[in-house]
Design an enzyme around this catalytic site. Structure first.
Site, mmCIF file in Angstrom:
data_model
loop_
_atom_site.group_PDB
_atom_site.id
_atom_site.type_symbol
_atom_site.label_atom_id
_atom_site.label_comp_id
_atom_site.label_asym_id
_atom_site.label_seq_id
_atom_site.Cartn_x
_atom_site.Cartn_y
_atom_site.Cartn_z
ATOM 1 N N GLU A 4 0.883 -1.226 -0.043
ATOM 2 C CA GLU A 4 0.141 -0.048 -0.001
ATOM 3 C C GLU A 4 0.749 1.259 0.009
ATOM 4 O O GLU A 4 2.048 1.236 0.365
ATOM 5 C CB GLU A 4 -0.856 0.047 1.329
ATOM 6 C CG GLU A 4 -1.712 -1.191 1.458
ATOM 7 C CD GLU A 4 -2.925 -1.181 2.532
ATOM 8 O OE1 GLU A 4 -3.830 -1.971 2.208
ATOM 9 O OE2 GLU A 4 -2.455 -0.591 3.526
ATOM 10 N N CYS A 33 3.329 8.470 1.258
ATOM 11 C CA CYS A 33 3.934 7.666 2.526
ATOM 12 C C CYS A 33 4.064 6.156 1.440
ATOM 13 O O CYS A 33 3.202 5.835 1.172
ATOM 14 C CB CYS A 33 3.083 7.569 3.347
ATOM 15 S SG CYS A 33 3.467 6.048 4.596
ATOM 16 N N CYS A 42 6.412 -6.668 6.688
ATOM 17 C CA CYS A 42 7.526 -6.400 7.676
ATOM 18 C C CYS A 42 7.929 -7.472 8.613
ATOM 19 O O CYS A 42 7.130 -8.243 9.204
ATOM 20 C CB CYS A 42 7.021 -5.085 8.352
ATOM 21 S SG CYS A 42 8.430 -4.615 9.321
ATOM 22 N N CYS A 68 6.683 -5.428 15.410
ATOM 23 C CA CYS A 68 6.078 -4.453 16.552
ATOM 24 C C CYS A 68 4.705 -4.674 16.783
ATOM 25 O O CYS A 68 3.895 -4.893 16.118
ATOM 26 C CB CYS A 68 6.585 -3.000 16.203
ATOM 27 S SG CYS A 68 8.205 -2.686 15.630
ATOM 28 N N CYS A 82 1.657 -2.460 15.793
ATOM 29 C CA CYS A 82 1.607 -2.056 13.913
ATOM 30 C C CYS A 82 0.827 -3.251 13.262
ATOM 31 O O CYS A 82 1.310 -4.432 13.535
ATOM 32 C CB CYS A 82 2.992 -1.670 13.786
ATOM 33 S SG CYS A 82 3.147 -1.583 11.689
ATOM 34 N N CYS A 138 -0.593 5.882 10.080
ATOM 35 C CA CYS A 138 0.680 5.026 10.547
ATOM 36 C C CYS A 138 0.207 3.725 11.206
ATOM 37 O O CYS A 138 -0.628 3.822 12.182
ATOM 38 C CB CYS A 138 1.262 6.043 11.540
ATOM 39 S SG CYS A 138 2.083 7.464 10.958
HETATM 40 N N1 SAH Z 1 9.467 0.293 9.728
HETATM 41 C C1 SAH Z 1 9.852 1.725 9.651
HETATM 42 C C2 SAH Z 1 8.768 2.243 9.025
HETATM 43 C C3 SAH Z 1 7.326 2.041 9.034
HETATM 44 S S1 SAH Z 1 6.269 2.583 10.359
HETATM 45 C C4 SAH Z 1 9.834 2.018 11.301
HETATM 46 O O1 SAH Z 1 9.261 1.250 12.107
HETATM 47 O O2 SAH Z 1 9.993 3.127 11.365
HETATM 48 C C5 SAH Z 1 6.319 4.471 10.253
HETATM 49 C C6 SAH Z 1 5.734 4.612 11.732
HETATM 50 O O3 SAH Z 1 4.444 4.320 12.210
HETATM 51 C C7 SAH Z 1 6.901 4.174 12.692
HETATM 52 O O4 SAH Z 1 7.213 5.043 13.764
HETATM 53 C C8 SAH Z 1 5.951 3.115 13.488
HETATM 54 O O5 SAH Z 1 6.359 3.021 14.663
HETATM 55 C C9 SAH Z 1 4.619 4.035 13.584
HETATM 56 N N2 SAH Z 1 3.418 3.104 13.797
HETATM 57 C C10 SAH Z 1 3.144 1.801 13.743
HETATM 58 N N3 SAH Z 1 2.142 1.291 13.901
HETATM 59 C C11 SAH Z 1 1.451 2.343 14.539
HETATM 60 C C12 SAH Z 1 0.093 2.691 15.111
HETATM 61 N N4 SAH Z 1 -0.687 1.511 15.311
HETATM 62 N N5 SAH Z 1 0.000 3.862 15.593
HETATM 63 C C13 SAH Z 1 0.754 4.839 15.454
HETATM 64 N N6 SAH Z 1 2.125 4.899 14.950
HETATM 65 C C14 SAH Z 1 2.355 3.541 14.395
#
Ligand code: SAH
Length: 372
Positions: free
Chosen positions: A114, A127, A134, A138, A141, A365
């Site tokens: 996406e 974005c 991935c 985490c 996410c 995000c």
């Molecule tokens: N893998 C990379 C880039 C992708 S995520 C990274 O982790 O930086 C982009 C951002 O969104 C990251 O800071 C991630 O931690 C954040 N993110 C992931 N899940 C989220 C959520 N449920 N709510 C808010 N931010 C989130």
């Protein structure tokens, strides 16, 4: 790293993407001299490579029938060999009166990714995804929950931006014709786990037309969980993009659970690499911090965060947690968010709260899961 061969165990961090489904070579994978060599290999004069590059990167025209300055047989041959279709649109969903658009793409092997285009009065931010899925796991996410499918190629990454640029050229995004001013590697995937393809994509974005799209490196942000050796490598790469670190906790105890890669590279090592990046590029490092109710949003943690950042070239980007399916976590209470911001400000740390566009289309995000 991942044990060689075999499927990763649940919860295991995956650094090396499976190699299956490698996409075909595309013009956008190639540096200018490689494009000329490829065109000569097809029995055509080298200058055809520059002509085609102007169409694709300068005018975002990937349909060979529009390249009327080339003979029809050359157009066809180059189109067939160097512009295989990489991204097939599956779905586009918009909100904010059409100024936020999430696109779901199918790759040649069926993998889904996406990208999100966000138009603001003064800029357009895209974005984009660097991997299908991935491997960083985490827990807050959505992308992380599905695991890693594979790395994207440079062309698959850049083509997401070209597609957005084309939508803006044709006026299909409200607000009249425009151009992509910012690109953030904050879609699906961990960009620094797909290092070569991502650096190739950054070069293609910033190199002037016809080599690339001619964007400013200042408008590009690479976001990472904190793969320390890769952060240092990027610092020495000579492409001064903005680095964003997804910190989410200032203390190892909590960060080990929120960003599992922390069990390998601790907060102190990540911060040292970030300051090395700032020193080499003179760019302010962006610290991403998703505020999660009663998990990481205490004022004392804001103080710990300030301890890490005071005196350094950094800026905190607070992201109210976006809801993901099956997660028990939610965004912080407004008063806790306020106290967190005020604590940082009192300590002299620059802080902003990110406006979370696209929540209602699962495009904010952490919500990108490519479920269609
Ligand atoms: N893998 C990379 C880039 C992708 S995520 C990274 O982790 O930086 C982009 C951002 O969104 C990251 O800071 C991630 O931690 C954040 N993110 C992931 N899940 C989220 C959520 N449920 N709510 C808010 N931010 C989130």
């Amino acid at each position: 790293m991942t044990s060689s061969g075999g499927a990763p165990r649940p919860g295991e961090l995956v650094f090396e993407a499976p190699r299956r489904g490698k996409p075909p070579i595309h013009l956008l994978d190639l540096a200018p001299e490689e494009r000329r060599a490829a065109v000569v290999d097809l029995g055509l004069p080298a200058f055809r490579a520059d002509q085609v590059s102007r169409h694709v990167l300068g005018r975002h025209e990937e349909d060979p029938s529009t390249w009327t300055d080339l003979p029809a047989d050359a157009r066809e041959l180059i189109g067939e060999r160097l512009l295989p279709p990489l991204l097939t649109p599956v779905r586009a969903i918009d909100c904010d009166n059409g100024t936020t658009v999430k696109a779901v793409w199918r790759l040649h092997d069926g993998a889904l990714v996406e990208s999100v285009l966000m138009r603001y009065p003064d800029r357009v931010t895209m974005c984009i995804s660097s991997q299908a899925g991935c491997g960083m796991n985490c827990p807050f996410c959505a992308t992380g929950q599905g695991g890693l499918t594979r790395n994207l190629s440079t062309a698959e990454i850049v083509d997401q931006v070209v597609a957005g640029a084309r939508a803006l050229d044709t006026g299909s995004i409200p607000g009249g014709p425009g151009r992509v001013s910012n690109v953030v590697f904050m879609g699906m995937g961990e960009p620094l786990a797909n290092y070569r393809a991502v650096v190739g994509a950054v070069r293609r974005l910033v190199d002037p037309v016809p080599a690339g799209l001619g964007m400013s490196a200042r408008g590009i942000t690479v976001s990472t969980v904190g793969l320390v050796p890769r952060i240092r490598e990027l610092a020495d790469e000579g492409v001064p993009v903005t680095l964003a670190i997804s910190l989410h906790a200032p203390d190892d105890g909590l960060r080990d659970t929120l960003v599992p890669v922390n069990t390998r590279w601790k907060v102190a090592e990540v911060m040292e690499a970030a300051w090395y990046y700032a020193e080499r590029t003179h760019r302010r490092v962006s610290i991403e911090y998703a505020l999660i109710k009663d998990v990481n949003d205490q004022a004392w943690r804001a103080d710990l965060l300030a301890d890490l950042l005071v005196g350094h070239l950094a800026h905190v980007n607070l992201i109210p947690l976006n809801p993901t399916p099956g997660s028990q976590w939610t965004a912080s209470r407004p008063e806790d968010e306020r106290a967190f911001v005020q604590t940082l400000e009192r300590r002299g740390v620059a802080v902003t709260v990110r406006d979370t566009r696209g929540r209602e289309i699962d495009g904010a995000c952490g919500q990108l899961a490519a479920l269609v």
